[in-house]
Design a protein around this motif. Structure first.
Motif, short mmCIF file in Angstrom:
data_model
loop_
_atom_site.label_atom_id
_atom_site.label_comp_id
_atom_site.label_asym_id
_atom_site.label_seq_id
_atom_site.Cartn_x
_atom_site.Cartn_y
_atom_site.Cartn_z
N TYR A 65 75.84 138.76 54.23
CA TYR A 65 74.53 138.37 54.71
C TYR A 65 74.64 137.79 56.13
N SER A 66 75.29 138.57 56.98
CA SER A 66 75.48 138.20 58.38
C SER A 66 74.13 137.92 59.05
N GLY A 67 74.07 136.84 59.82
CA GLY A 67 72.84 136.45 60.50
C GLY A 67 71.99 135.48 59.69
N TRP A 68 72.37 135.23 58.45
CA TRP A 68 71.64 134.33 57.57
C TRP A 68 72.48 133.10 57.26
N VAL A 69 71.82 132.00 56.95
CA VAL A 69 72.49 130.74 56.70
C VAL A 69 71.97 130.14 55.41
N LYS A 70 72.89 129.74 54.52
CA LYS A 70 72.49 129.01 53.31
C LYS A 70 72.01 127.63 53.74
N ARG A 71 70.79 127.30 53.37
CA ARG A 71 70.28 125.96 53.61
C ARG A 71 70.35 125.17 52.30
N ARG A 72 69.43 124.30 52.04
CA ARG A 72 69.51 123.47 50.85
C ARG A 72 69.37 124.31 49.57
N GLY A 73 70.13 123.93 48.53
CA GLY A 73 70.05 124.63 47.26
C GLY A 73 71.36 125.25 46.86
N LEU A 95 67.85 130.70 51.53
CA LEU A 95 68.71 131.46 52.44
C LEU A 95 67.85 131.84 53.63
N CYS A 96 68.20 131.34 54.83
CA CYS A 96 67.33 131.45 56.01
C CYS A 96 68.01 132.21 57.14
N HIS A 97 67.21 132.98 57.86
CA HIS A 97 67.77 133.63 59.04
C HIS A 97 68.07 132.58 60.09
N SER A 98 69.12 132.84 60.88
CA SER A 98 69.60 131.83 61.82
C SER A 98 68.66 131.61 63.01
N SER A 99 67.74 132.55 63.27
CA SER A 99 66.80 132.41 64.38
C SER A 99 65.46 131.86 63.89
N THR A 100 64.67 131.36 64.81
CA THR A 100 63.30 130.96 64.49
C THR A 100 62.34 131.95 65.14
#
Length: 268
Positions: A65-73, A95-100
């Motif tokens: 899942y390149s480009g994505w970041v595990k956030r809380r959970g 699971l959130c994409h690294s960009s906004t």
């Protein structure tokens, strides 16, 4: 200046859509303005509006899942075909994409292959401001569905969930199967689809930019969420092929009874 034909405009939506042939540099700022022309000549130009070019994404989740970041959970894992999580007890996983992003179209194909009919899976958009004790974003919008065939749209304002569209049944949802969720945002304007069916559209100007996330809530027992792919590109809000979709509604669109307890964790 570029002359755009009236064929790029819709008499239904009173909007025009045009894709320039210019090559734009990612990360650079540009500006645009418009003037109307008819048999009597050209009108005055509008005030310039600025825009910045950003890359979208097309994540197939085939082994990573390149480009994505595990956030809380809970943690997220991959197979050769999709990314998945087993969730975290009585909490959200993100699971959130690294960009906004601010104005965009995002869609994702997901499945919750369990017998649970109650609890939520879906998308968070324009999410920001950290997390609550249950790992819910403090600010942003949520587009959620359940295996009971219900969907809802929420605004999370300083950790307080507000139902923009309360839990509603829709025949567009495949219970227990794969469903494609799609969100179109342009300024304050919003459209929400499942499996190509427009389920709700409206406006809210509370949040202008933020993260795009895959989200899931689970109860005590493990509840798996699979995501086949996720994509993001330019906002399609004023695209000509969307000019009539505000008329489309699923055959079954019945809101739950007023006064029923409402929560983003799942349909009552």
């Amino acid at each position: 200046n570029v002359l755009v034909s009236s064929s790029n405009c819709s008499t239904v939506s009173n909007r025009c859509s045009y894709s320039p042939s210019n090559t734009f540099i990612v990360g650079s700022q540009y500006k645009w303005r418009v003037s109307a022309i008819n048999a009597n000549g050209a009108g005055a130009f509008s005030t310039y509006r600025n825009f910045i070019i950003k890359n979208g994404f097309n994540s197939q989740f085939n082994g990573n899942y390149s480009g994505w970041v595990k956030r809380r959970g809970a943690k997220w894992l991959t197979t050769t075909n999709y990314v998945y999580t087993q969730g975290l007890q009585n909490a959200w996983s993100n699971l959130c994409h690294s960009s906004t992003y601010n104005n965009f179209t995002v869609d994702a194909r997901m499945q919750r292959p369990t017998n649970d009919l109650t609890f939520s899976s879906g998308l968070a958009v324009r999410a920001s401001g950290g997390f609550s004790e249950t790992n819910l974003w403090n600010n942003g919008y949520l587009f959620l569905y359940t295996n009971s065939g219900s969907f809802s749209v929420w605004k999370i304002d300083d950790s307080f969930p507000i139902a923009i569209k309360s839990w509603t049944h829709s025949s567009a949802i495949v219970d227990g199967g794969w469903n494609t969720l799609k969100v179109i945002l342009d300024g304050s304007q919003m459209k929400f689809y499942i499996n190509g069916v427009l389920l709700w559209s409206g406006s809210d100007s509370s949040f202008k930019t933020g993260n795009v996330c895959l989200i899931q809530f689970r109860p005590n027992s493990a509840e798996r969420l699979n995501v086949d792919w996720a994509r993001l590109g330019m906002s399609e809000f004023y695209a000509s092929d969307n000019s009539l979709d505000h008329l489309l509604q699923p055959n079954e669109d019945q809101s739950l009874q007023p006064g029923t307890h409402q929560s983003p964790i799942g349909a009552p």
